[in-house]
Design a protein around this motif. Structure first.
Motif, PDB file in Angstrom:
ATOM      1  N   THR A 274       0.851  -1.189   0.000  1.00 26.62           N
ATOM      2  CA  THR A 274       0.000   0.000   0.000  1.00 26.62           C
ATOM      3  C   THR A 274       0.887   1.239   0.000  1.00 26.62           C
ATOM      4  OG1 THR A 274      -1.723  -1.158   1.246  1.00 26.62           O
ATOM      5  CG2 THR A 274      -1.861   1.237   1.168  1.00 26.62           C
ATOM      6  N   THR A 275       0.647   2.134  -0.955  1.00 25.68           N
ATOM      7  CA  THR A 275       1.405   3.377  -1.073  1.00 25.68           C
ATOM      8  C   THR A 275       0.439   4.530  -1.258  1.00 25.68           C
ATOM      9  OG1 THR A 275       3.137   2.133  -2.249  1.00 25.68           O
ATOM     10  CG2 THR A 275       3.299   4.534  -2.259  1.00 25.68           C
ATOM     11  N   SER A 381       6.273  -1.027 -10.242  1.00 28.92           N
ATOM     12  CA  SER A 381       5.537   0.116  -9.700  1.00 28.92           C
ATOM     13  C   SER A 381       4.556   0.636 -10.738  1.00 28.92           C
ATOM     14  CB  SER A 381       6.502   1.232  -9.292  1.00 28.92           C
ATOM     15  OG  SER A 381       7.213   1.711 -10.430  1.00 28.92           O
ATOM     16  N   PHE A 382       3.543   1.350 -10.237  1.00 24.25           N
ATOM     17  CA  PHE A 382       2.629   2.100 -11.072  1.00 24.25           C
ATOM     18  C   PHE A 382       2.805   3.582 -10.740  1.00 24.25           C
ATOM     19  CE2 PHE A 382      -0.081  -1.854 -10.572  1.00 24.25           C
ATOM     20  CZ  PHE A 382       0.190  -2.335 -11.833  1.00 24.25           C
ATOM     21  N   THR A 383       2.697   4.420 -11.736  1.00 29.87           N
ATOM     22  CA  THR A 383       2.689   5.861 -11.506  1.00 29.87           C
ATOM     23  C   THR A 383       1.254   6.354 -11.568  1.00 29.87           C
ATOM     24  OG1 THR A 383       4.895   6.123 -12.466  1.00 29.87           O
ATOM     25  CG2 THR A 383       3.524   8.094 -12.307  1.00 29.87           C
ATOM     26  N   PHE A 384       0.823   7.006 -10.494  1.00 27.37           N
ATOM     27  CA  PHE A 384      -0.533   7.543 -10.401  1.00 27.37           C
ATOM     28  C   PHE A 384      -0.493   9.071 -10.347  1.00 27.37           C
ATOM     29  CE2 PHE A 384      -1.726   3.279  -9.333  1.00 27.37           C
ATOM     30  CZ  PHE A 384      -3.087   3.184  -9.638  1.00 27.37           C
ATOM     31  N   GLY A 394      -2.293  17.201  -8.252  1.00 31.07           N
ATOM     32  CA  GLY A 394      -0.999  17.202  -7.593  1.00 31.07           C
ATOM     33  C   GLY A 394       0.030  16.526  -8.470  1.00 31.07           C
ATOM     34  N   SER A 395       1.219  16.328  -7.921  1.00 30.15           N
ATOM     35  CA  SER A 395       2.312  15.725  -8.677  1.00 30.15           C
ATOM     36  C   SER A 395       2.131  14.214  -8.768  1.00 30.15           C
ATOM     37  CB  SER A 395       3.646  16.043  -8.010  1.00 30.15           C
ATOM     38  OG  SER A 395       3.843  17.438  -7.919  1.00 30.15           O
ATOM     39  N   PRO A 396       2.614  13.602  -9.843  1.00 28.18           N
ATOM     40  CA  PRO A 396       2.555  12.137  -9.951  1.00 28.18           C
ATOM     41  C   PRO A 396       3.327  11.469  -8.813  1.00 28.18           C
ATOM     42  CG  PRO A 396       3.096  13.134 -12.067  1.00 28.18           C
ATOM     43  CD  PRO A 396       3.189  14.227 -11.050  1.00 28.18           C
ATOM     44  N   PHE A 397       2.902  10.257  -8.433  1.00 29.49           N
ATOM     45  CA  PHE A 397       3.597   9.511  -7.375  1.00 29.49           C
ATOM     46  C   PHE A 397       3.636   8.038  -7.744  1.00 29.49           C
ATOM     47  CE2 PHE A 397      -0.854   9.495  -6.285  1.00 29.49           C
ATOM     48  CZ  PHE A 397      -1.103   8.248  -5.735  1.00 29.49           C
ATOM     49  N   GLU A 398       4.667   7.365  -7.258  1.00 32.91           N
ATOM     50  CA  GLU A 398       4.848   5.953  -7.553  1.00 32.91           C
ATOM     51  C   GLU A 398       4.186   5.079  -6.500  1.00 32.91           C
ATOM     52  OE1 GLU A 398       8.754   4.541  -8.247  1.00 32.91           O
ATOM     53  OE2 GLU A 398       8.949   5.546 -10.200  1.00 32.91           O
ATOM     54  N   VAL A 399       3.549   3.998  -6.955  1.00 33.32           N
ATOM     55  CA  VAL A 399       2.903   3.021  -6.077  1.00 33.32           C
ATOM     56  C   VAL A 399       3.638   1.691  -6.244  1.00 33.32           C
ATOM     57  CG1 VAL A 399       0.800   1.684  -5.708  1.00 33.32           C
ATOM     58  CG2 VAL A 399       0.654   4.146  -6.123  1.00 33.32           C
ATOM     59  N   GLU A 400       4.053   1.118  -5.148  1.00 33.60           N
ATOM     60  CA  GLU A 400       4.819  -0.122  -5.203  1.00 33.60           C
ATOM     61  C   GLU A 400       3.945  -1.318  -5.584  1.00 33.60           C
ATOM     62  OE1 GLU A 400       7.472  -3.068  -2.280  1.00 33.60           O
ATOM     63  OE2 GLU A 400       6.266  -1.444  -1.427  1.00 33.60           O
TER      64      GLU A 400
END
Length: 413
Positions: A274-275, A381-384, A394-400
């Motif tokens: 969970t990220t 990872s996925f970038t959301f 907001g800025s993109p963030f990585e999800v593990e």
């Protein structure tokens, strides 16, 4: 000093006798009933036989083996003993308890399977199969078919006739347009399918029968070795792989169609990470029908399932909370024997950009990969983007995506 005469059983109160008789088994209770009329009344008490039926047969109401009501629990117990008198009673009890567990799970989770389950086969029908195929079924197989003579095809779903037969008790998996769903075969179909396979493969020994299959483009067939009592998977590329039942079962849902999924749901075969409020669960299953142990480079095929959801509190990054986020990019690192064999970057997943919201169902997608060796693994990872791609908040963030294994299993499903 005079001695007191011994107290006879008949001088003991009815409640005490009931307690004593309840400690006996059904056979001893029936023997006690032969002593005299009073003992017969005590040993015929409905609560006593209700307890025996519950303990040994998982029955909550007095019904016979065909599902018909019996006048009493004692009569129901007698009907079961008579119907299965040719088998070891402990085996009958074990199969009945296992079948009850299956039907209870189906009642609670997948009731649409019940119209596909056929009534139990008769001894004559089982004997006909043995004579026709020149085999002797293992006793547990005979008892199982007495409870259920396989499955009929599912009725057509509202989405059309191409999505039928998804009620298979053994379940399956999918990736892209490929779908596997294995169901139990009725005895008459077992005879036909076995004869066809024997002619096709040229078996000379009468020991294998086909007991389950998936009606997919690349047919997946389950063989029973009637001599050893072992169950095997047979495909065009891979034969004689030992299989067993799946320990953790969950339903797969796609639109209005549901089926039993073979993708693992528990660690260590299923990973969880969970990220920022985005939860990703991932697992893989070996696909024997597209694997070829003769090949050197692409020996094993694995299907994998990715399940993505947003926690109830929403997406949170850098102290801010958002009520949605949308996938934009993916990265996969695929390993074989701890060596990186592929590093994949690209937009979307299977051509989709899933939008996640709190409380919505998991977004589920399935894909596949080949490997030259096992064990292997996938991680990445996925970038959301918080909000939506068309309106980022907001800025993109990585999800593990936590590492999940690609294993050639001891048991094939």
């Amino acid at each position: 000093m005079a001695t007191k005469p011994p107290i006879g059983l008949e001088s003991i109160g009815g409640l005490a006798i009931h307690i004593i008789v309840s400690k006996l088994g059904p056979s001893d209770a029936a023997a006690v009933a032969c002593v005299n009329k009073r003992f017969k009344d005590w040993a015929s008490d409905e609560s006593l036989w209700s307890s025996f039926c519950a303990q040994e047969l998982n029955l909550s109401s007095p019904i016979d083996p065909l599902g018909n009501p019996s006048p009493s629990f004692k009569a129901a117990y007698g009907a079961w003993r008579e119907a299965y008198g040719m088998y070891p009673w402990l085996l009958v009890r074990r199969v009945k308890h296992l079948w009850s567990r299956i039907t209870t799970w189906l009642t609670e989770n997948f009731p649409e399977v019940f119209p596909t389950l056929r009534k139990g086969a008769s001894e004559d029908e089982i004997n006909k199969l043995e004579k026709s195929l020149k085999v002797k079924l293992p006793l547990p197989t005979r008892v199982l078919y007495r409870f259920c003579d396989g499955q009929e095809p599912c009725s057509h779903s509202s989405r059309g006739s191409t999505l039928q037969n998804l009620c298979g008790l053994i379940g399956g998996y999918s990736f892209y347009d490929y779908l596997v769903n294995v169901f139990l075969l009725p005895l008459d179909v077992v005879i036909k399918e076995t004869n066809d396979i024997v002619r096709h493969l040229g078996f000379t020994r009468h020991k294998y029968i086909v007991v389950a299959a998936s009606s997919t483009y690349t047919e997946k067939i389950f063989f029973l070795d009637c001599v050893e009592g072992q169950l095997y998977v047979g495909t065009k590329n891979l034969l004689n792989i030992f299989i067993a039942l799946k320990p953790d079962i969950k339903l797969r849902e796609e639109g209005n169609v549901r089926s039993i999924s073979l993708f693992p749901e528990k660690a260590p075969l299923c990973s969880l990470a969970t990220t920022g409020g985005v939860q990703v669960r991932a697992s893989a299953v070996f696909v024997p029908e597209f694997s070829d142990l003769v090949q050197e480079e692409e020996k094993y095929m694995f299907a994998y399932s990715i399940r993505i959801s947003l926690k109830p509190e929403g997406c949170f990054m850098h102290g801010m909370t958002f009520d949605s986020c949308q996938l934009y990019w993916r990265r996969w690192i695929i390993k074989a024997n701890d060596n990186v064999v592929d590093d994949i970057n690209g937009e979307a997943v299977i051509g989709q950009f899933p939008l996640l919201r709190p409380g919505k169902k998991e977004f589920v997608y399935e894909s596949c990969t080949k490997s030259a060796s096992s064990p292997g693994s996938i991680e990445g990872s996925f970038t959301f983007v918080p909000g939506r791609l068309a309106d980022p908040k907001g800025s993109p963030f990585e999800v593990e995506v936590a590492k999940f294994p690609l294993l050639l299993p001891e048991y094939i499903f």
